[in-house]
Design a protein around this motif. Structure first.
Motif, PDB file in Angstrom:
ATOM      1  N   VAL A   1      11.594 169.587 -47.598  1.00 17.95           N
ATOM      2  CA  VAL A   1      12.577 168.592 -48.046  1.00 17.95           C
ATOM      3  C   VAL A   1      12.416 168.219 -49.515  1.00 17.95           C
ATOM      4  N   ALA A   2      11.323 168.661 -50.138  1.00 17.12           N
ATOM      5  CA  ALA A   2      11.180 168.462 -51.585  1.00 17.12           C
ATOM      6  C   ALA A   2      12.094 169.415 -52.353  1.00 17.12           C
ATOM      7  N   LEU A   3      12.520 170.483 -51.706  1.00 19.71           N
ATOM      8  CA  LEU A   3      13.449 171.432 -52.324  1.00 19.71           C
ATOM      9  C   LEU A   3      14.875 170.921 -52.127  1.00 19.71           C
ATOM     10  N   PRO A   4      15.706 170.948 -53.177  1.00 16.79           N
ATOM     11  CA  PRO A   4      17.081 170.460 -53.002  1.00 16.79           C
ATOM     12  C   PRO A   4      17.824 171.122 -51.850  1.00 16.79           C
ATOM     13  N   ASN A   5      17.724 172.448 -51.750  1.00 19.05           N
ATOM     14  CA  ASN A   5      18.415 173.125 -50.646  1.00 19.05           C
ATOM     15  C   ASN A   5      17.787 172.786 -49.299  1.00 19.05           C
ATOM     16  N   GLY A   6      16.492 172.567 -49.271  1.00 22.88           N
ATOM     17  CA  GLY A   6      15.834 172.189 -48.025  1.00 22.88           C
ATOM     18  C   GLY A   6      16.317 170.838 -47.543  1.00 22.88           C
ATOM     19  N   ALA A   7      16.350 169.872 -48.446  1.00 24.81           N
ATOM     20  CA  ALA A   7      16.849 168.542 -48.079  1.00 24.81           C
ATOM     21  C   ALA A   7      18.320 168.605 -47.673  1.00 24.81           C
ATOM     22  N   GLY A   8      19.107 169.393 -48.408  1.00 29.72           N
ATOM     23  CA  GLY A   8      20.525 169.529 -48.071  1.00 29.72           C
ATOM     24  C   GLY A   8      20.742 170.170 -46.718  1.00 29.72           C
ATOM     25  N   ALA A   9      19.939 171.181 -46.401  1.00 28.26           N
ATOM     26  CA  ALA A   9      20.068 171.841 -45.097  1.00 28.26           C
ATOM     27  C   ALA A   9      19.704 170.886 -43.964  1.00 28.26           C
ATOM     28  N   ILE A  10      18.639 170.140 -44.147  1.00 29.88           N
ATOM     29  CA  ILE A  10      18.253 169.154 -43.123  1.00 29.88           C
ATOM     30  C   ILE A  10      19.355 168.117 -42.958  1.00 29.88           C
ATOM     31  N   TRP A  11      19.918 167.655 -44.067  1.00 30.73           N
ATOM     32  CA  TRP A  11      21.013 166.674 -44.024  1.00 30.73           C
ATOM     33  C   TRP A  11      22.202 167.242 -43.245  1.00 30.73           C
ATOM     34  N   ALA A  12      22.596 168.479 -43.529  1.00 36.60           N
ATOM     35  CA  ALA A  12      23.736 169.080 -42.828  1.00 36.60           C
ATOM     36  C   ALA A  12      23.460 169.186 -41.329  1.00 36.60           C
ATOM     37  N   GLN A  13      22.233 169.525 -40.982  1.00 39.48           N
ATOM     38  CA  GLN A  13      21.856 169.618 -39.568  1.00 39.48           C
ATOM     39  C   GLN A  13      21.927 168.252 -38.897  1.00 39.48           C
ATOM     40  N   VAL A  14      21.443 167.228 -39.557  1.00 33.35           N
ATOM     41  CA  VAL A  14      21.473 165.869 -38.999  1.00 33.35           C
ATOM     42  C   VAL A  14      22.921 165.398 -38.828  1.00 33.35           C
ATOM     43  N   ILE A  15      23.755 165.630 -39.837  1.00 29.80           N
ATOM     44  CA  ILE A  15      25.155 165.198 -39.754  1.00 29.80           C
ATOM     45  C   ILE A  15      25.874 165.932 -38.623  1.00 29.80           C
ATOM     46  N   ALA A  16      25.620 167.226 -38.466  1.00 31.61           N
ATOM     47  CA  ALA A  16      26.250 167.978 -37.378  1.00 31.61           C
ATOM     48  C   ALA A  16      25.807 167.447 -36.017  1.00 31.61           C
ATOM     49  N   TRP A  17      24.507 167.209 -35.870  1.00 25.45           N
ATOM     50  CA  TRP A  17      23.992 166.688 -34.611  1.00 25.45           C
ATOM     51  C   TRP A  17      24.571 165.296 -34.327  1.00 25.45           C
ATOM     52  N   ASP A  18      24.574 164.424 -35.323  1.00 31.08           N
ATOM     53  CA  ASP A  18      25.113 163.078 -35.135  1.00 31.08           C
ATOM     54  C   ASP A  18      26.591 163.124 -34.753  1.00 31.08           C
ATOM     55  N   LEU A  19      27.335 164.047 -35.341  1.00 27.01           N
ATOM     56  CA  LEU A  19      28.751 164.158 -34.995  1.00 27.01           C
ATOM     57  C   LEU A  19      28.930 164.578 -33.539  1.00 27.01           C
ATOM     58  N   LEU A  20      28.187 165.578 -33.104  1.00 26.29           N
ATOM     59  CA  LEU A  20      28.278 165.975 -31.691  1.00 26.29           C
ATOM     60  C   LEU A  20      27.894 164.820 -30.765  1.00 26.29           C
ATOM     61  N   LEU A  21      26.860 164.101 -31.145  1.00 30.74           N
ATOM     62  CA  LEU A  21      26.427 162.943 -30.367  1.00 30.74           C
ATOM     63  C   LEU A  21      27.530 161.876 -30.336  1.00 30.74           C
ATOM     64  N   GLY A  22      28.111 161.590 -31.481  1.00 28.91           N
ATOM     65  CA  GLY A  22      29.201 160.614 -31.548  1.00 28.91           C
ATOM     66  C   GLY A  22      30.401 161.031 -30.718  1.00 28.91           C
ATOM     67  N   GLN A  23      30.717 162.318 -30.728  1.00 30.56           N
ATOM     68  CA  GLN A  23      31.841 162.799 -29.925  1.00 30.56           C
ATOM     69  C   GLN A  23      31.557 162.631 -28.432  1.00 30.56           C
ATOM     70  N   TRP A  24      30.329 162.904 -28.034  1.00 33.22           N
ATOM     71  CA  TRP A  24      29.980 162.695 -26.627  1.00 33.22           C
ATOM     72  C   TRP A  24      30.091 161.215 -26.279  1.00 33.22           C
ATOM     73  N   MET A  25      29.582 160.348 -27.128  1.00 32.10           N
ATOM     74  CA  MET A  25      29.662 158.903 -26.877  1.00 32.10           C
ATOM     75  C   MET A  25      31.116 158.466 -26.777  1.00 32.10           C
TER      76      MET A  25
END
Length: 150
Positions: free
Chosen positions: A73-97
Motif C-alpha cells: 500500500v506504500a506503492l501508489p498502484n498498490g494502494a489504488g488496487a486495494i481501494w478499487a477492491q474495497v469499493i467493489a466489495w462494498d458495492l456488492l455488499l450494499g446491493q445485497w443490503m
C-alpha cells in the motif's frame, strides 16, 4: 494516471449508491441493484492498477503479514488496487443490503443512513443492518418470495 484511477473508482460506484439511497423504489434502481455487473467497471480499474504491482500484490496475498501489506500500500498502484477492491466489495455488499431491505420492506428512511454508513465504514454498516434485518424478519411478512442470502 494512478490518482485519476483512484478517484474514478468511487465515481463509478457512486451512481448505484445514489440510486439505492435516494431512489430506492424506482424500477431502474431495482434493476441496477440486482445486477452483479455493476462492479465490472471497478474491476477493470483494479486490473489496470494491479498489473504494474502484480508481484507485490501476489506476495501480499499469498504470504500475508503486516510488513508485506504495508509495502504494497506504500506503492501508489498498490494502494489504488486495494481501494478499487474495497469499493467493489462494498458495492456488492450494499446491493445485497438494499435487496434484503426491499424484500423485508424496511423503510427507506432507515435504510438510507445505513447504506451511507456502509459506503463510508462497511464494518459498522453491515452489523447494524444485520440487526435491522433480524428485527424485520421476525415481525414483517416478506414482500417477495425470493430466497434470502444467509
Amino acid at each position: 494516471m494512478t490518482g485519476f484511477l483512484f478517484e474514478l473508482t468511487f465515481l463509478l460506484a457512486a451512481p448505484v449508491w445514489l440510486l439505492m439511497v435516494f431512489a430506492p423504489a424506482w424500477r431502474i434502481t431495482e434493476r441496477v441493484a440486482t445486477s452483479p455487473l455493476t462492479v465490472l467497471p471497478l474491476l477493470v480499474v483494479w486490473v489496470v492498477l494491479a498489473a504494474p504491482v502484480a508481484s507485490e500484490l501476489w506476495t501480499a496475498v499469498s504470504s500475508p503479514d503486516i510488513d508485506t501489506f504495508r509495502d504494497l500500500v506504500a506503492l501508489p498502484n498498490g494502494a489504488g488496487a486495494i481501494w478499487a477492491q474495497v469499493i467493489a466489495w462494498d458495492l456488492l455488499l450494499g446491493q445485497w443490503m438494499y435487496r434484503e431491505a426491499r424484500r423485508l420492506a424496511v423503510p427507506p428512511l432507515l435504510m438510507g443512513p445505513l447504506l451511507i454508513l456502509t459506503i463510508l465504514l462497511s464494518p459498522l454498516g453491515l452489523p447494524l443492518f444485520l440487526v435491522v434485518r433480524a428485527v424485520w424478519s421476525s415481525r414483517a411478512p416478506l414482500r417477495r418470495t425470493e430466497p434470502a442470502l444467509t
